[in-house]
Design an enzyme around this catalytic site. Sequence first.
Site, PDB file in Angstrom:
ATOM      1  N   GLY A  45       0.839  -1.194   0.000  1.00 33.30           N
ATOM      2  CA  GLY A  45       0.000   0.000   0.000  1.00 33.30           C
ATOM      3  C   GLY A  45       0.870   1.237   0.000  1.00 33.30           C
ATOM      4  N   GLN A  50       3.194   9.915   0.826  1.00 39.32           N
ATOM      5  CA  GLN A  50       4.479   9.212   1.015  1.00 39.32           C
ATOM      6  C   GLN A  50       5.458   9.488  -0.133  1.00 39.32           C
ATOM      7  OE1 GLN A  50       2.326   5.285   1.959  1.00 39.32           O
ATOM      8  NE2 GLN A  50       4.230   5.112   3.102  1.00 39.32           N
ATOM      9  N   CYS A  95       5.500  -0.011   7.316  1.00 40.31           N
ATOM     10  CA  CYS A  95       5.212   1.137   6.449  1.00 40.31           C
ATOM     11  C   CYS A  95       6.475   1.495   5.681  1.00 40.31           C
ATOM     12  CB  CYS A  95       4.765   2.320   7.311  1.00 40.31           C
ATOM     13  SG  CYS A  95       4.445   3.830   6.385  1.00 40.31           S
ATOM     14  N   LEU A  96       6.336   1.744   4.384  1.00 33.87           N
ATOM     15  CA  LEU A  96       7.504   2.111   3.580  1.00 33.87           C
ATOM     16  C   LEU A  96       8.144   3.399   4.079  1.00 33.87           C
ATOM     17  CD1 LEU A  96       6.172   1.229   0.005  1.00 33.87           C
ATOM     18  CD2 LEU A  96       8.021   0.083   1.241  1.00 33.87           C
ATOM     19  N   HIS A 137      -4.737   1.818   7.167  1.00 34.90           N
ATOM     20  CA  HIS A 137      -3.369   2.322   7.308  1.00 34.90           C
ATOM     21  C   HIS A 137      -3.125   3.451   6.297  1.00 34.90           C
ATOM     22  CE1 HIS A 137       1.128   1.662   7.837  1.00 34.90           C
ATOM     23  NE2 HIS A 137       1.080   2.365   6.714  1.00 34.90           N
ATOM     24  N   GLU A 138      -3.507   3.227   5.049  1.00 36.88           N
ATOM     25  CA  GLU A 138      -3.262   4.235   4.004  1.00 36.88           C
ATOM     26  C   GLU A 138      -4.144   5.461   4.201  1.00 36.88           C
ATOM     27  OE1 GLU A 138      -0.636   3.883   2.413  1.00 36.88           O
ATOM     28  OE2 GLU A 138      -0.372   1.761   2.862  1.00 36.88           O
ATOM     29  N   HIS A 141      -2.624   7.922   6.490  1.00 35.15           N
ATOM     30  CA  HIS A 141      -1.621   8.792   5.851  1.00 35.15           C
ATOM     31  C   HIS A 141      -2.278  10.065   5.302  1.00 35.15           C
ATOM     32  CE1 HIS A 141       2.135   6.576   6.002  1.00 35.15           C
ATOM     33  NE2 HIS A 141       1.568   5.473   5.540  1.00 35.15           N
TER      34      HIS A 141
END
Length: 174
Positions: A45, A50, A95-96, A137-138, A141
């Site tokens: 994701g 990000q 998370c990236l 989660h996304e 963000h």
Amino acid sequence: MHLSIVEYPDKKLREKSLKVEQFDESLHKLLDAMYPLMVNTNGIGLAAIQVAVAKQVLILNIPDEYGEQPKENLIEMINPIIVHKEGETVYQEGCLSVPSFYEDIIRYEYVTVNYQDRYGNTQSIEAGELLSIAIQHEMDHLKGLLFIDRLSYSRRKKFEKEFKKVQKEKKNAL
Ligand code: Y12
Ligand code: CO
């Protein structure tokens, strides 16, 4: 379009993303550049913030039963809104933008999300399991939230300590 991942503790990740009004070529170029970046970095994701773009855009590609992420399974969500939520589940998230850290986070088990696709068409999805977690989660963000913000006070302190240690080690390795 060249994109790179913004990493914690960059303040950019705290920005609130704005609603998308134009479903034009620049949106399509952004989405088209986000997908290879996500897949090549082993992500499932990715939200536009990000990659330093404060727009309500996110993409998801949950691995299939063989652990593969074919592009047919890609979900692009613009301006998502959770219209129904139910139950509770815990999953160890990563998370990236916070590489190398994984923490148990409590989320809703099922969510129904209304969103728009890249052409501005209204869509709706009922999600459970990993997809439900990834959506939540996304969507965090888009509000400037990270999964580490959902940790208890003591777990967060522990994270900060570990994070500082890893940063120091990275610096010393240079
Ligand atoms: C469940 C939990 C979290 C999500 C949100 C999406 N998260 C990711 O896609 C995380 C990806 C990730 C990838 C990593 O691998 C590389 O960076 C090569 C990674 O590894 C390291 O940081 C060393 C960590 C996270 C959805 C569903
Ligand atoms: Co993330």
